[in-house]
Enzyme design. Sequence first.
Site, PDB file in Angstrom:
ATOM      1  N   GLY A 369      -3.183  -3.484  -2.556  1.00  0.00           N
ATOM      2  CA  GLY A 369      -4.282  -2.533  -2.404  1.00  0.00           C
ATOM      3  C   GLY A 369      -4.637  -2.365  -0.932  1.00  0.00           C
ATOM      4  O   GLY A 369      -3.789  -2.497  -0.047  1.00  0.00           O
ATOM      5  N   SER A 370      -5.921  -2.164  -0.680  1.00  0.00           N
ATOM      6  CA  SER A 370      -6.341  -1.864   0.693  1.00  0.00           C
ATOM      7  C   SER A 370      -6.224  -3.050   1.637  1.00  0.00           C
ATOM      8  O   SER A 370      -6.361  -2.880   2.846  1.00  0.00           O
ATOM      9  CB  SER A 370      -7.782  -1.373   0.690  1.00  0.00           C
ATOM     10  OG  SER A 370      -7.882  -0.223  -0.127  1.00  0.00           O
ATOM     11  N   THR A 371      -5.989  -4.271   1.121  1.00  0.00           N
ATOM     12  CA  THR A 371      -5.803  -5.384   2.050  1.00  0.00           C
ATOM     13  C   THR A 371      -4.520  -5.190   2.854  1.00  0.00           C
ATOM     14  O   THR A 371      -4.265  -5.914   3.805  1.00  0.00           O
ATOM     15  CB  THR A 371      -5.716  -6.745   1.321  1.00  0.00           C
ATOM     16  OG1 THR A 371      -4.608  -6.713   0.415  1.00  0.00           O
ATOM     17  CG2 THR A 371      -6.988  -7.038   0.553  1.00  0.00           C
ATOM     18  N   PHE A 372      -3.707  -4.196   2.467  1.00  0.00           N
ATOM     19  CA  PHE A 372      -2.481  -3.894   3.198  1.00  0.00           C
ATOM     20  C   PHE A 372      -2.796  -3.071   4.450  1.00  0.00           C
ATOM     21  O   PHE A 372      -1.991  -2.968   5.359  1.00  0.00           O
ATOM     22  CB  PHE A 372      -1.552  -3.098   2.279  1.00  0.00           C
ATOM     23  CG  PHE A 372      -0.101  -3.158   2.649  1.00  0.00           C
ATOM     24  CD1 PHE A 372       0.522  -4.354   2.933  1.00  0.00           C
ATOM     25  CD2 PHE A 372       0.649  -1.987   2.710  1.00  0.00           C
ATOM     26  CE1 PHE A 372       1.874  -4.397   3.258  1.00  0.00           C
ATOM     27  CE2 PHE A 372       1.997  -2.029   3.046  1.00  0.00           C
ATOM     28  CZ  PHE A 372       2.610  -3.235   3.314  1.00  0.00           C
ATOM     29  N   LYS A 373      -3.985  -2.451   4.460  1.00  0.00           N
ATOM     30  CA  LYS A 373      -4.286  -1.496   5.532  1.00  0.00           C
ATOM     31  C   LYS A 373      -4.302  -2.115   6.937  1.00  0.00           C
ATOM     32  O   LYS A 373      -3.827  -1.476   7.881  1.00  0.00           O
ATOM     33  CB  LYS A 373      -5.601  -0.771   5.227  1.00  0.00           C
ATOM     34  CG  LYS A 373      -5.420   0.276   4.128  1.00  0.00           C
ATOM     35  CD  LYS A 373      -6.722   0.925   3.737  1.00  0.00           C
ATOM     36  CE  LYS A 373      -6.515   1.906   2.587  1.00  0.00           C
ATOM     37  NZ  LYS A 373      -7.787   2.241   1.924  1.00  0.00           N
TER      38      LYS A 373
END
Lengths: 675, 380
Positions: A369-373
């Site tokens: 999810g957004s922890t990849f950003k």
Amino acid sequence: MEIPLSRAYEPLRRFFAEFPYETNPGAIITCIHETSGIGKPVHAREFRRPDERISALRRRVVVAALFVLLCFGVLGARFYYLQVARYDYFHARAEGNRIAVLPVVPNRGTIYDRKGVLLARNYSSFTLEINPSRVDNLEATIDALAQVIKVDERDRKRFRRLLQDSKYFESVPLRTHLSDTEVARVVARGFRFPGVEVRARLFRDYPMGESAAHVVGYIGRINERDLQRIDEREETAKYRGTEYIGKSGLELSYESRLHGTTGIEQVEINAGGRAVRLMSRVPATPGYDLELSLDIGLQKAAEAALGERRGAVVAIEPETGGVLALASTPAFDPNLFVDGISVADWRALSDSPDHPLLNRAIYSTYPPGSTFKPFMALAGLESGKRDLTQQFGNQGVFTIFGLRFLDRKSRCQSQVDLHRSLVYSCNTYYYQLAHDLGIDTIARFMEPFGFGRRTGIDVPGEAGGVLPSPQWKRERFSRKEHQQWFGGETLSVGIGQGYNAYTPLQMANALATVLNGGAVFRPHVVKHVVNTQSGAREVIEPQPVARIPVREAHLKAVRQAMVDVAKIGTAARVFADARYEAGGKTGTAQVYSLRGQRYVEGQVTERLRDHSWFIGFAPAHDPKIAIAVVVENGGFGSQSAAPVARLVMDYYLLGKPIKGAATEGDEAAAAELEQ
Amino acid sequence: MSEWRFHPLALLRAAVRAIDPLLLLTLAGLLGYSYVLMMSASPERLDNLRMHFAVALSAMWLVAMVPPRRLLSFALPLYLAGVLLLIGVVTAGEVSKGARRWLNLGFIRIQPSELMKIAVPLTLAWYFQLREDAIRMREFAVAGVLLALPLGLIVVQPDLGTSVLVAAAGVYVMFFAGFSWKLIVPVALAGLLGVGAIVGFGDHLCQPGFDWQVLHEYQKQRVCTLLDPTQDPLGKGFHIIQSTIAIGSGGLYGKGWMDGTQTHLSFIPERHTDFIFSVLAEEFGLVGALVLIAGYIVLLLRGFVIAARAPTLGGRLLAGAVTMIIFTYAFVNMGMVSGILPVVGVPLPFISYGGTALVTLCVGVGMLMSIERSRVAAKE
């Protein structure tokens, strides 16, 4: 009865053609005169036998036969020597007073955490054992024993199970943990029970129970498969007399060091099989102890914060790559496994829909999810496609391939720069970035951080995950139409959805790499292997295994943005009153695609709810802990995972005890922030 | 070919005729002995053992029905396939017990060196038959090369037991083909001297650090353990010490079936495979051991008779070599268990547990039957 030769039989007939099964007797002769095996005519030479050559060969056959008889004669003489001439000697060695070479089993090394708290220890206790080869009627003996001490149905069941698994003719325990009075009662009546003995044995115990069960693992009785492995490693001598072997966790991966070296004892044994006199003794060398980098207090805090939910917490000390906590809930009690788990217990564990045996921290993979950003942002900066001041005014709409991607968050609908895109987790910014970078650049950049690759942690059973790329897709799918990479897939990779699948351990370790200025450690739970006799300590993985060249300014910018996530961004509410400065990033992993419909939680059953992610670190300017949290079906990142991380950090930095599971945040508020 | 008629029972009749009664009877006796021993040594393996018997006997029967001419025509393809697989093992084999012996083909794991125990004598017999009219030094040189190629590939795995058997198989064919005594005698003498030297200077050679160059460390260990089994009482020496005690304590008549203390107190390692002879000698004594040897002698003499009477050169060489290979298995195994030969991992033929070796051996017996049948057929 004769039938015409069928076509089906023709090949068979030819194959066996030398034999006269044809009704036409003339055929035999034709066959022998046929070709030799290589297609060259034999010219019927066998009917002109060169007699001298044949007789030469026959002479040699006679020589060979004489040689065979001579050799067997030598063997016969040897047997006569052993079995008749020296019979008394060998008979004495085998039957009467004889010297037995007995193995002295070493004490297994213990396992303790970074503060010295014991996680796996040995203790001595008396067991009542039966040697089935010396007992005629097992059931009758057990019944008689039950008159003397308590033997319940569970003991009998376990005995029967162990009897099946045991190697033939070794003692099998009937009762363990005898009290002193019970020992006395049995020993006093020992003469009535040949083949029954009371022995002091060392037992393995895991005092922490379910805590860190997946990490420490357990030992169990050596079975047929273990024996094979021991045999293949040529360690038969080392394991002579040993009954237990590491089956999972550190007990398995450090088996060779925990086990120790078996000693040798030469004893004189009488006809009854009892040792009469000790002749010589080479003592056993005890196994090495393991000192972990894991902090059992923090581990328990993490487990308590997860509570009844399914999830995982991985905490790493960025400076050393040492694992501080590796929690996976629900867990199991390793003590159940040591002497063979009962069928009921095993059923309960293996049939549970929550899969307590699964180590979610290192084996379960989830889209990040957004922890990849943060990593995507770093890729943008490093590749030069983005700089720190560039702004994008996209009005919250991103159009590509004729599709419109919406970003409903008001904060993402104005001018967005890299910092703002992270703080408020703006999807449209990352769609554009992923499109600009292209999937190959993304995959190339992410790979050294360890995404989609086993980290090599010293706990067995790690999964690799998936770092998607066109090449991966070609290898993963066999059918041509599934192998093609689509541009839209690049976009979902950019926001951490789609084929992305990483373990919590990979996320924590990648974050630690960012905090370390690009130094990659192989994460390890064991800090030192301690030789208890000499006191020598072997340090495990003290140095980084690789260094990724990343500009410090870029790392700093990403870290600062993550600090602001906790200050004013998606995790601000969770970290509102923290007495230290933390950084982090929330994430929400889609469990299944909603195909453009609005995400309304109530309409989705619990198991299809999104997974809640959080990665974070603290204190902000000198990180002592890097953490990754997953709460399965926990909804938004700030809703479930971030509060867990907050509690774990509070415990680690402030020593604040944990009273219960982290409370789930308000869903509507989280939705407003993250969606 | 309309004059050909086919009898539906003909195949069955051929199957029955292919069997040599004496060989089958002896074989049945040996397998029965094996079964009785396994009941004592490892009763949990009886089901598998029966399956091995069934597979091995079927293989024997099938081979027995194939004429030797046809068997020899398989020689070259078998040989080439075996060499290719061996090259595969050396480059991409699976490591087990410090040696690279197995090749994983995805659906099955095979040990190609086992195939060579049959392919090598078959190929050499085929080659000599091909050059029957002019067997001179050149032919022996070619045969030597045919033998050396797979042998080298097996030696580097390393697999001492199989190397010995494959080398012996090749040498036997050459011996029966008429290899000059003038060359055999010196080589045999040199070998004897070498063995004598190792025994004589064993203490020095077995010093830890002393490198033997040609042999691997584990092979050196085995030879040294043979010279002084007490060096390693819990590990490798344990096998020899305990099996010797088992054999010696069996005495003249043995301790009785199922009553071997060494066997049943687990003193004998690998008691169902390579060391099964010590179970036999402990429980049935010298008498039991001599019965076994008598069984082998009947089998082997029958083999020699078949070799001497075979109608073709290839048949004679093949029969002679197969007989001698069976003998080698038996001698090396019993020699190692009783402590006069090093432990080289060769099973006791027809007695030890192990499906692959049993099939190999029974295929050998099937070849003997096929050769014998071809003589009878030629007479008719």
